[in-house]
Structure formats: C-alpha cells, structure tokens
Design an enzyme around this catalytic site. Structure first.
Site, short mmCIF file in Angstrom:
data_model
loop_
_atom_site.label_atom_id
_atom_site.label_comp_id
_atom_site.label_asym_id
_atom_site.label_seq_id
_atom_site.Cartn_x
_atom_site.Cartn_y
_atom_site.Cartn_z
N CYS A 141 0.38 -0.93 0.08
CA CYS A 141 -0.20 -0.18 -0.19
C CYS A 141 0.69 1.27 -0.12
O CYS A 141 0.55 2.27 -0.21
CB CYS A 141 -0.86 -0.31 1.01
SG CYS A 141 -0.24 0.48 2.92
N ASP A 196 2.19 2.94 2.35
CA ASP A 196 1.94 3.19 3.77
C ASP A 196 3.23 3.13 4.72
O ASP A 196 3.99 2.22 4.97
CB ASP A 196 1.05 2.96 4.67
CG ASP A 196 -0.26 3.46 3.91
OD1 ASP A 196 0.30 4.47 3.15
OD2 ASP A 196 -1.30 2.99 4.09
N CYS A 202 -2.96 5.16 6.04
CA CYS A 202 -4.38 5.56 5.51
C CYS A 202 -5.13 5.67 7.23
O CYS A 202 -4.70 5.39 8.20
CB CYS A 202 -5.29 3.72 5.62
SG CYS A 202 -4.48 2.58 7.16
N CYS A 255 -2.37 -3.17 8.45
CA CYS A 255 -2.22 -1.84 9.09
C CYS A 255 -2.14 -2.05 10.31
O CYS A 255 -1.13 -1.70 11.22
CB CYS A 255 -3.73 -1.09 9.19
SG CYS A 255 -4.60 -0.77 7.53
FE1 FES Z 1 -1.52 0.39 4.03
FE2 FES Z 1 -3.64 1.03 5.82
S1 FES Z 1 -3.74 0.82 4.20
S2 FES Z 1 -1.16 -0.04 6.42
#
Ligand code: FES
Length: 126
Positions: A35, A37, A60, A104
């Site tokens: 993702c 992140d 997110c 996450c």
């Molecule tokens: Fe990447 Fe939540 S979608 S940490």
C-alpha cells in the site's frame, strides 16, 4: 454493521501521541510495500521503561488508529512487555479491524519492534 468500530473512529479522528521525540532513545521506521504506507515510531526509555512514545504515519485511517492505540498500550510499560505487543492485541484493543485492514495493525507492531531493536542496539553500543 458499521465497517469500523467507534474506537477505530475515535483514534483516527483524535490520534494520541502524534509527533516526534527529538532526543528519542529508539526510532523505528517501517513501510508496507503493497500500500506504500509508512510509519515512524519514537521511544523515550528510562531504566528499561517506556516513558514517552510518539509516532508519525503517512498512512491510511486504520494505520493511524492502530499506531495511536499501540502507543497507548506500551506507554509506561517495561521494554520486555512492549516487545510482546502483537498486532492482534492492537486490533482487539480497537474492538476489531476489517480483515483486509489487519495489515495496517501489523505496521504498528513492526514499527514498535523496530524502535525497540534500535534502542537495544544503541544500548549495546554504549
Ligand atoms: Fe496501508 Fe493501511 S492501507 S497501512
């Protein structure tokens, strides 16, 4: 049923312990390649007890809520206890996360582990 628990929404809207600790004793940064992140965790540790913890997340809503809850769970804890924190415990403390958002909470667990490893490494180097 609502997708996210009230606790998730609360920690997402009012995240606890956001920020930076300038003179941190341990810093961990991790990312999720899928993702994109990123999460960064700062620990202040005295006598092997976590006296302060702050985080920054470029991620997110679930990542924000997970890191916020994770910081609350380890603040005031001995390092040995914080090491045992799992993403499952974080998700449970948030009254659950949707399955596809569990990764996450893994980011929060990994960021804390990485900051604790940094702390142990610095201690060994002293
Ligand atoms: Fe990447 Fe939540 S979608 S940490």
């Amino acid at each position: 049923m609502a997708l996210y628990s009230e606790k998730v929404m609360d920690h997402f809207r009012n995240p606890r312990n956001v920020g930076v600790i300038e003179d941190a004793d341990g810093i961990g940064e991790v990312g999720n390649a899928k993702c994109g992140d990123i999460m960064k965790m700062y620990l202040k540790i005295d006598d092997d007890v976590i006296t302060d913890v702050k985080f920054e997340t470029f991620g997110c809503g679930s990542a924000i809520a997970s890191s916020s809850m994770a910081t609350e769970l380890i603040k005031g804890q001995p390092v040995s206890e914080a090491m045992k924190l799992t993403n499952k415990a974080v998700a449970e403390a948030l009254d659950g996360l949707p399955d596809y958002k569990m990764h996450c909470s893994v980011l929060a667990e990994e960021a804390i582990q990485s900051a604790l490893e940094d702390y142990e490494k610095r201690k060994a180097d002293k």
